[in-house]
Design a protein around this motif. Structure first.
Motif, PDB file in Angstrom:
ATOM      1  N   THR A  41     -29.775 -22.204 -37.648  1.00 47.09           N
ATOM      2  CA  THR A  41     -29.218 -20.622 -37.792  1.00 47.09           C
ATOM      3  C   THR A  41     -27.648 -20.737 -38.145  1.00 47.09           C
ATOM      4  O   THR A  41     -26.720 -20.820 -37.484  1.00 47.09           O
ATOM      5  CB  THR A  41     -29.195 -19.947 -36.314  1.00 47.09           C
ATOM      6  OG1 THR A  41     -30.746 -19.927 -35.827  1.00 47.09           O
ATOM      7  CG2 THR A  41     -28.930 -18.572 -36.410  1.00 47.09           C
TER       8      THR A  41
ATOM      9  N   ALA B   3     -25.117  -6.256 -36.781  1.00 49.50           N
ATOM     10  CA  ALA B   3     -25.351  -7.519 -36.910  1.00 49.50           C
ATOM     11  C   ALA B   3     -26.706  -7.682 -37.278  1.00 49.50           C
ATOM     12  O   ALA B   3     -27.899  -7.135 -36.479  1.00 49.50           O
ATOM     13  CB  ALA B   3     -25.068  -8.453 -35.672  1.00 49.50           C
ATOM     14  N   PHE B   4     -27.245  -8.146 -38.162  1.00 44.69           N
ATOM     15  CA  PHE B   4     -28.692  -8.215 -38.791  1.00 44.69           C
ATOM     16  C   PHE B   4     -29.116  -9.581 -38.698  1.00 44.69           C
ATOM     17  O   PHE B   4     -28.587 -10.486 -39.134  1.00 44.69           O
ATOM     18  CB  PHE B   4     -28.944  -7.843 -40.343  1.00 44.69           C
ATOM     19  CG  PHE B   4     -28.473  -6.463 -40.550  1.00 44.69           C
ATOM     20  CD1 PHE B   4     -29.169  -5.209 -40.575  1.00 44.69           C
ATOM     21  CD2 PHE B   4     -27.225  -6.106 -40.720  1.00 44.69           C
ATOM     22  CE1 PHE B   4     -29.144  -4.122 -40.747  1.00 44.69           C
ATOM     23  CE2 PHE B   4     -26.838  -4.662 -40.995  1.00 44.69           C
ATOM     24  CZ  PHE B   4     -27.605  -3.649 -41.082  1.00 44.69           C
ATOM     25  N   GLY B   5     -30.155  -9.627 -37.816  1.00 44.94           N
ATOM     26  CA  GLY B   5     -30.757 -11.088 -37.565  1.00 44.94           C
ATOM     27  C   GLY B   5     -32.422 -11.209 -37.651  1.00 44.94           C
ATOM     28  O   GLY B   5     -32.856 -12.008 -37.172  1.00 44.94           O
ATOM     29  N   ASP B   6     -33.042 -10.292 -38.193  1.00 44.24           N
ATOM     30  CA  ASP B   6     -34.594 -10.284 -38.307  1.00 44.24           C
ATOM     31  C   ASP B   6     -34.820 -11.734 -38.890  1.00 44.24           C
ATOM     32  O   ASP B   6     -34.005 -12.330 -39.846  1.00 44.24           O
ATOM     33  CB  ASP B   6     -35.096  -9.274 -38.830  1.00 44.24           C
ATOM     34  CG  ASP B   6     -34.968  -8.014 -38.196  1.00 44.24           C
ATOM     35  OD1 ASP B   6     -34.924  -8.236 -36.919  1.00 44.24           O
ATOM     36  OD2 ASP B   6     -35.370  -7.085 -38.629  1.00 44.24           O
ATOM     37  N   LEU B   7     -35.960 -12.231 -38.569  1.00 48.15           N
ATOM     38  CA  LEU B   7     -36.508 -13.426 -39.074  1.00 48.15           C
ATOM     39  C   LEU B   7     -36.743 -13.612 -40.744  1.00 48.15           C
ATOM     40  O   LEU B   7     -36.460 -14.509 -41.401  1.00 48.15           O
ATOM     41  CB  LEU B   7     -37.946 -13.768 -38.538  1.00 48.15           C
ATOM     42  CG  LEU B   7     -37.848 -14.362 -36.835  1.00 48.15           C
ATOM     43  CD1 LEU B   7     -38.877 -14.769 -36.415  1.00 48.15           C
ATOM     44  CD2 LEU B   7     -36.773 -15.610 -37.069  1.00 48.15           C
TER      45      LEU B   7
ATOM     46  N   VAL C 114     -24.270 -18.103 -39.523  1.00 52.31           N
ATOM     47  CA  VAL C 114     -23.876 -17.079 -39.339  1.00 52.31           C
ATOM     48  C   VAL C 114     -23.060 -16.560 -40.640  1.00 52.31           C
ATOM     49  O   VAL C 114     -22.298 -17.440 -41.239  1.00 52.31           O
ATOM     50  CB  VAL C 114     -22.848 -17.000 -38.271  1.00 52.31           C
ATOM     51  CG1 VAL C 114     -22.037 -15.504 -38.222  1.00 52.31           C
ATOM     52  CG2 VAL C 114     -23.476 -17.165 -36.981  1.00 52.31           C
TER      53      VAL C 114
ATOM     54  N   ARG D 263     -32.665 -19.122 -41.774  1.00 52.96           N
ATOM     55  CA  ARG D 263     -32.514 -18.369 -40.608  1.00 52.96           C
ATOM     56  C   ARG D 263     -30.785 -18.051 -40.725  1.00 52.96           C
ATOM     57  O   ARG D 263     -30.273 -18.628 -40.616  1.00 52.96           O
ATOM     58  CB  ARG D 263     -32.668 -19.011 -39.341  1.00 52.96           C
ATOM     59  CG  ARG D 263     -32.314 -18.171 -38.186  1.00 52.96           C
ATOM     60  CD  ARG D 263     -33.238 -16.798 -38.286  1.00 52.96           C
ATOM     61  NE  ARG D 263     -32.871 -15.515 -37.355  1.00 52.96           N
ATOM     62  CZ  ARG D 263     -32.871 -15.561 -36.052  1.00 52.96           C
ATOM     63  NH1 ARG D 263     -33.685 -16.481 -35.530  1.00 52.96           N
ATOM     64  NH2 ARG D 263     -32.333 -14.476 -35.431  1.00 52.96           N
TER      65      ARG D 263
ATOM     66  N   VAL E 105     -28.117 -15.088 -39.628  1.00 52.27           N
ATOM     67  CA  VAL E 105     -27.531 -13.758 -38.790  1.00 52.27           C
ATOM     68  C   VAL E 105     -26.371 -13.267 -39.735  1.00 52.27           C
ATOM     69  O   VAL E 105     -25.356 -13.928 -39.880  1.00 52.27           O
ATOM     70  CB  VAL E 105     -27.057 -14.064 -37.353  1.00 52.27           C
ATOM     71  CG1 VAL E 105     -26.551 -12.974 -36.886  1.00 52.27           C
ATOM     72  CG2 VAL E 105     -28.456 -14.576 -36.632  1.00 52.27           C
TER      73      VAL E 105
ATOM     74  N   VAL F  17     -34.238 -27.179 -36.878  1.00 50.60           N
ATOM     75  CA  VAL F  17     -34.749 -26.261 -35.736  1.00 50.60           C
ATOM     76  C   VAL F  17     -33.237 -25.407 -35.552  1.00 50.60           C
ATOM     77  O   VAL F  17     -33.442 -24.388 -35.288  1.00 50.60           O
ATOM     78  CB  VAL F  17     -35.020 -26.740 -34.388  1.00 50.60           C
ATOM     79  CG1 VAL F  17     -35.229 -25.956 -33.362  1.00 50.60           C
ATOM     80  CG2 VAL F  17     -36.424 -27.653 -34.876  1.00 50.60           C
TER      81      VAL F  17
END
Lengths: 254, 254
Positions: B18, B93-97, B20, B103, B105, B15
């Motif tokens: 995410t 900063a690109f962080g679309d799903l 980087v 996941r 970013v 979960v």
DNA sequence: ACAAAAGTGTTCGTCCTACACCCATGC
DNA sequence: GCATGGGTGTAGGACGAACACTTTTGT
């Protein structure tokens, strides 16, 4: 690589403990004391937890694993302040080592909201008994010491706002649907912090085809001023290939 | 929220997974085939692992727990391509799903490097037997399908480059220490993809006080052209309150 | 001598700025 | 009537676009 070697002995949870936060600098216009000039205001949240407890900080929160960055900005802004901006744009990603006790990369957004919308949204929350707590509006030019590196972040957001007001139409993000040219000019004057010639300002803005004159007038203490509305065909700001897909959480789709 | 329910049964590590990443779009100028006009080039790295294996991708890597974002960009760029840019700036900063199976970013930077420095750095690595693998230079205007959302990212970087060349001095980030006005003009023409009047261009650039004429001349097929150098007092680009502290990994401190 | 790029001069239109001036309303 | 902000007109300067023209080299 010696630093890395040291950390490799720690449990993986600690090594990977870089967390992603999202914060938003949201501006509006208002008069703080008396009827002086309008000033740029922004809401801050009083920290009630350990890092920098008791200091004011930008509204924000942790990035959820199942939401995009834009959505996270809208959500955390709504959760902490109850506000839904009229304009929202990514500002910068801050990730220096010393900016927080733990390792945090903050994706910071900046946003606009017209004063009448601020009042409406605040009133709606008050009526629904779910008013946000520990939120206060500050004059952006006279901030106290903020938590983390948020002073620097606000400075940068103000710089972007001042720059962008010169070559885009974002000033309309701080105005209601209909407005007079004097009100529009006041937005520019507040942001740029200098007086503008009313005559020349008029020619510039309505010569650029962004304003649609209405047949309604704002009556007041003197000659009534014509109300204008914003031409919906043009975007508030040219973001190039990053065309923001319409976000339903944005209050007004212009 | 049905997706959330499904995932909540997974272990927390999943979960919270995410991660980087940091990537860099680094531009230079060059001629691809024959002696036509100069074109904007950028290096891409062939992916040799599962997500999008076999496609070309931007150089980059994971953010280390003990480095800032700028440092991570410099490091990952050096590790994958061996290049040290003359100018480096955060892009977005690109962080679309949906942009990656897991996941991620991505903090994306964009950078510049003059062609002579590209040649020198590539030659240095070849001599030291540590040439980077799977790196190829592409014409930025004719890219194949790239991994992830990297096509969109390059488009945005190009848009920023074209914009910024109009109101800053970043063109000098693509030139050697000394250069002729024709060479400077060629940088502008390549980026903007249109011809500029040599006479007017001359007046504009040397009227703005950024150029220092030298007493040396570039001799060639015709009348020798005076060499200029860049005025070190002015920054390549105004970044407002985000004054980049000098990064020792940047090749040339101008 | 000629071609071609380096570099200068000049004209024209557009845009910004300053400021004079008229218009319409409340008091 | 008069004060005040709404709205128009206009002259001057800065600057960019277009282009004619001179200078300096290699061949």
């Amino acid at each position: 690589m010696t630093q890395t070697d040291t950390l490799l002995e720690a449990p993986p949870a600690l090594v990977d403990a870089t967390r992603v936060a999202v914060s938003t600098v949201i501006f509006t216009l208002g008069r703080k004391t008396g009827d002086e000039n309008a000033a740029v205001l922004l809401p801050l949240v009083l920290r009630t937890r350990d890092p920098h407890e008791g200091l004011w900080a930008l509204p924000g929160g942790w990035l959820d694993a199942l939401e995009g960055l834009d959505a996270a900005a809208s959500r955390t802004l709504a959760e902490t302040t109850g506000l839904a901006p009229s304009y929202l744009e990514q500002l910068y990603a801050f990730g220096d080592l010393g900016r927080s006790p733990s390792r945090v990369v903050s994706i910071v957004y900046w946003a606009l909201l017209p004063p009448d919308e601020v009042d409406a949204q605040v009133a709606a929350h008050a009526a629904a008994q779910n008013a946000p707590e520990n939120v206060t509006w500050f004059d952006a030019a006279r901030l106290p010491r903020l938590a983390f590196d948020h002073n620097q972040i606000v400075e940068y957001a103000l710089w972007r706002l001042r720059n962008k007001v010169g070559y885009s139409r974002i000033a309309h993000g701080l105005l209601p649907e209909e407005f007079t040219l004097a009100e529009l000019r006041e937005v520019y004057e507040s942001i740029l912090d200098r007086r503008l010639d009313p005559a020349n300002f008029r020619r510039q803005v309505d010569g650029s085809g962004n304003l649609v004159p209405t047949e309604r007038f704002r009556t007041g203490s003197h000659r009534p001023a014509r109300l204008y509305r914003y031409n919906q065909d043009v975007e508030l700001a040219d973001r190039g290939p990053l065309t923001p897909r319409p976000d339903p959480s944005l209050k007004r789709a212009r």
